[in-house]
Motif scaffolding. Structure first.
Motif, short mmCIF file in Angstrom:
data_model
loop_
_atom_site.label_atom_id
_atom_site.label_comp_id
_atom_site.label_asym_id
_atom_site.label_seq_id
_atom_site.Cartn_x
_atom_site.Cartn_y
_atom_site.Cartn_z
N LYS A 1 0.82 -1.21 0.00
CA LYS A 1 0.00 0.00 0.00
C LYS A 1 0.85 1.26 0.00
N ALA A 2 2.10 1.15 0.42
CA ALA A 2 2.98 2.31 0.37
C ALA A 2 3.29 2.73 -1.06
N TYR A 3 3.04 1.84 -2.02
CA TYR A 3 3.29 2.13 -3.44
C TYR A 3 1.98 2.34 -4.20
N GLY A 4 0.91 2.60 -3.48
CA GLY A 4 -0.37 2.91 -4.11
C GLY A 4 -1.15 1.71 -4.58
N ALA A 5 -0.85 0.51 -4.09
CA ALA A 5 -1.56 -0.71 -4.50
C ALA A 5 -2.48 -1.15 -3.38
N GLY A 6 -3.69 -1.56 -3.74
CA GLY A 6 -4.64 -2.03 -2.76
C GLY A 6 -4.37 -3.43 -2.28
N SER A 7 -3.71 -4.25 -3.07
CA SER A 7 -3.37 -5.63 -2.71
C SER A 7 -2.04 -5.98 -3.36
N PHE A 8 -1.51 -7.14 -2.98
CA PHE A 8 -0.22 -7.53 -3.54
C PHE A 8 -0.34 -7.89 -5.02
N SER A 9 -1.48 -8.44 -5.41
CA SER A 9 -1.68 -8.72 -6.84
C SER A 9 -1.70 -7.43 -7.66
N ASP A 10 -2.30 -6.36 -7.10
CA ASP A 10 -2.27 -5.07 -7.79
C ASP A 10 -0.84 -4.52 -7.86
N PHE A 11 -0.08 -4.78 -6.81
CA PHE A 11 1.32 -4.34 -6.80
C PHE A 11 2.11 -5.04 -7.90
N VAL A 12 1.93 -6.35 -8.04
CA VAL A 12 2.63 -7.08 -9.10
C VAL A 12 2.16 -6.63 -10.47
N ASP A 13 0.87 -6.34 -10.60
CA ASP A 13 0.35 -5.85 -11.88
C ASP A 13 0.98 -4.50 -12.25
N LYS A 14 1.21 -3.64 -11.25
CA LYS A 14 1.88 -2.37 -11.53
C LYS A 14 3.32 -2.59 -11.96
N LEU A 15 3.99 -3.56 -11.34
CA LEU A 15 5.35 -3.87 -11.76
C LEU A 15 5.39 -4.37 -13.19
N LYS A 16 4.38 -5.15 -13.56
CA LYS A 16 4.32 -5.67 -14.93
C LYS A 16 4.10 -4.54 -15.93
N LYS A 17 3.18 -3.63 -15.62
CA LYS A 17 2.90 -2.52 -16.53
C LYS A 17 4.09 -1.57 -16.63
N ALA A 18 4.87 -1.44 -15.58
CA ALA A 18 6.06 -0.60 -15.61
C ALA A 18 7.25 -1.30 -16.23
N ASP A 19 7.05 -2.53 -16.71
CA ASP A 19 8.09 -3.30 -17.39
C ASP A 19 9.27 -3.62 -16.46
N TYR A 20 8.94 -3.94 -15.21
CA TYR A 20 9.97 -4.34 -14.26
C TYR A 20 10.10 -5.86 -14.16
N VAL A 21 8.98 -6.60 -14.28
CA VAL A 21 9.00 -8.06 -14.13
C VAL A 21 8.14 -8.66 -15.23
N ASN A 22 8.32 -9.98 -15.42
CA ASN A 22 7.49 -10.77 -16.32
C ASN A 22 6.52 -11.59 -15.49
N VAL A 23 5.26 -11.56 -15.87
CA VAL A 23 4.21 -12.27 -15.15
C VAL A 23 3.54 -13.24 -16.11
N SER A 24 3.39 -14.47 -15.67
CA SER A 24 2.75 -15.50 -16.48
C SER A 24 1.81 -16.31 -15.61
N GLY A 25 0.80 -16.93 -16.26
CA GLY A 25 -0.16 -17.75 -15.53
C GLY A 25 -1.40 -16.95 -15.17
N THR A 26 -2.41 -17.64 -14.71
CA THR A 26 -3.67 -17.03 -14.32
C THR A 26 -4.15 -17.69 -13.03
N GLY A 27 -5.11 -17.03 -12.39
CA GLY A 27 -5.69 -17.60 -11.18
C GLY A 27 -4.67 -17.68 -10.06
N GLY A 28 -4.64 -18.86 -9.42
CA GLY A 28 -3.72 -19.06 -8.33
C GLY A 28 -2.34 -19.51 -8.74
#
Length: 475
Positions: free
Chosen positions: A274-301
């Motif tokens: 939440k210190a980085y403006g994300a409501g949950s950790f999944s939102d935090f990872v999604d922001k990292l993906k959009k900022a081109d910091y990490v690669n995210v693959s898979g869906t669901g759990g």
């Protein structure tokens, strides 16, 4: 086919049973201990808001079951606080200060009760300390020695950074204020809406059976929630994210979503998405993906996160300790004023005057008071909350080095006293002769005869002086 199907069903049943038993083992029974005076003064001084125990308990309920709740204060002067404690079933422990002013009285009572519960209640496997006082560091370490999970909840601007790094998870009060601004705006709108309805002739109280319910007036004892601080840049979190991914790679474990967060909390208990403006950790990872910091693959759990060696992710970011030289320069410039202590807002103004391009968020601090809290543990500055004047800052122990030790004076060796003869007591055993012989007298040296002078003018050849004749007496 039937035996194979039954074997498959049995396997699934065993797997489900093992999963259920694992969940039961991982269930946390949390005992909450609130140092009310510390958390209340700290929030009023830094965030300009009141302490909301309901907001705190809701955050802890996400981690496990709350089996015990205690709050320590002198409740005779805190009537609004007693109401919200009673509404949330928090047991209030009365602390009567002594005439000499026991400043750490609540800390001692809280620590003793927490240790007693750790010894006598085996089902309690987690403790939550709601305070920012560094005096609780020994308590946190002792609870960890006994295998208990320890949460610390407090403000990042006044909670000791040493306390944040030594617990299992630090929950910042700032991260719980996501809807604080909207909550206050809604409460401010309610009296205006009620005033408009009264002017239009509408009912001021509850509506009739067929009408919509009217908004009730907010309670006066409801704590006010301040606005949430501005979020940090995602680049500040990348060193921790990459370090956690490297740990999982060395363990040959797939970097899934939940496992990545638990590893990051293990490396840095003060981390909060939440210190980085994300409501949950999944939102935090999604922001990292959009900022081109990490690669995210898979869906669901089955979401997997991988490192991405792009030039953007390797961009160097200033470290927190790099802000300390700038703060030292400001303190030296205004040293005379800092001797008596100034408000942190005034110190922030001086900081921006000395360094116009300074921004605490570039060093990983959401607010300037978080930098001061970090500098306090480095002995650069001393910060004390004050109910009347807010957060006060003064020079730390670094500006008052201890005096050089004085060289010890050479000690003179004591002169040995000669022991005289031991007294003899008749009838008592002794190693000495009771009648010692007198010591012989030392021999007297005789002076050698003086030699006579031989010859010489006016002297007798024999060396003897001539004698004068004796006169005879005449009658």
């Amino acid at each position: 086919m039937e035996p194979a199907a039954s074997a498959q069903e049995n396997g699934e049943a065993i797997h489900q049973r093992n999963k259920t038993s694992l969940q039961v083992e991982e269930k946390l029974n949390i005992a909450v201990f609130v140092d009310y005076d510390n958390i209340e003064i700290g929030l009023k001084s830094t965030l300009k808001c009141d302490f909301d125990v309901a907001l705190t308990l809701d955050a802890l309920k996400e981690r496990g079951d709350l089996v015990a709740k205690f709050a320590y204060a002198n409740w005779g002067r805190k009537e609004p606080a007693t109401r919200q404690m009673a509404e949330n079933a928090v047991q209030m422990v009365q602390r009567i200060p002594s005439p000499r002013g026991d400043k750490n009285g609540a800390d001692i009572n809280l620590a003793l009760d927490a240790l007693e519960m750790a010894f006598t209640h085996e089902h309690v496997n987690a403790f939550a300390i709601v305070s920012g006082d560094s005096d609780f560091i020994p308590l946190v370490n002792k609870l960890k020695e006994y295998g208990k999970t320890v949460f610390v909840l407090g403000g990042k601007a006044f909670t000791s950074t040493i306390l944040q790094q030594n617990c299992h998870e630090f929950i910042s009060y700032e991260s719980l204020l996501s809807d604080g601004g909207r909550q206050q705006s809604r409460e401010r709108e309610r009296p205006e809406r009620r005033h408009d309805q009264e002017q239009q002739g509408g009912p001021a109280g509850p509506a009739g059976p067929g009408g919509p319910p009217q908004q009730q007036q907010p309670r006066q004892d409801r704590p006010q929630r301040g606005p949430r601080p501005a979020p940090l840049d995602l680049a500040q979190a990348m060193p921790l994210v990459e370090r956690a991914l490297q740990v999982l790679e060395r363990r040959a474990v797939q970097p899934q979503l939940g496992l990545l967060k638990s590893t990051m909390l293990q490396l840095d208990p003060a981390f909060s998405e939440k210190a980085y403006g994300a409501g949950s950790f999944s939102d935090f990872v999604d922001k990292l993906k959009k900022a081109d910091y990490v690669n995210v693959s898979g869906t669901g759990g089955r979401i997997l996160i991988e490192r991405k060696g792009s030039p953007q992710s390797e961009r160097p970011t200033p470290k927190p300790e790099e802000a300390l030289p700038l703060l030292r320069d400001t303190l030296e410039t205004h040293r005379l004023d800092m001797e008596v202590g100034v408000n942190t807002d005034q110190l922030a103004t001086w900081m921006h005057e000395e360094h116009p391009n300074f921004d605490p968020r570039n060093y990983g601090f959401q607010e300037f008071t978080e930098l001061l809290n970090y500098a306090q543990d480095k002995l650069v500055v001393r910060v004390e909350p004050n109910e009347e004047h807010g957060l006060m800052a003064s020079l730390g122990a670094e500006f008052y080095p201890p005096a050089a030790p004085e060289e010890p004076e050479p000690q003179q060796e004591p002169e040995e006293e000669e022991e005289g003869p031991q007294p003899f007591v008749a009838g008592q055993p002794t190693i000495f002769d009771p009648n010692p012989a007198p010591a012989p007298e030392p021999p007297v040296k005789k002076r050698p005869p003086r030699p006579r002078k031989q010859g010489g003018q006016g002297q007798h050849p024999g060396g003897d002086r001539p004698r004068r004749p004796r006169r005879k007496k005449t009658d």
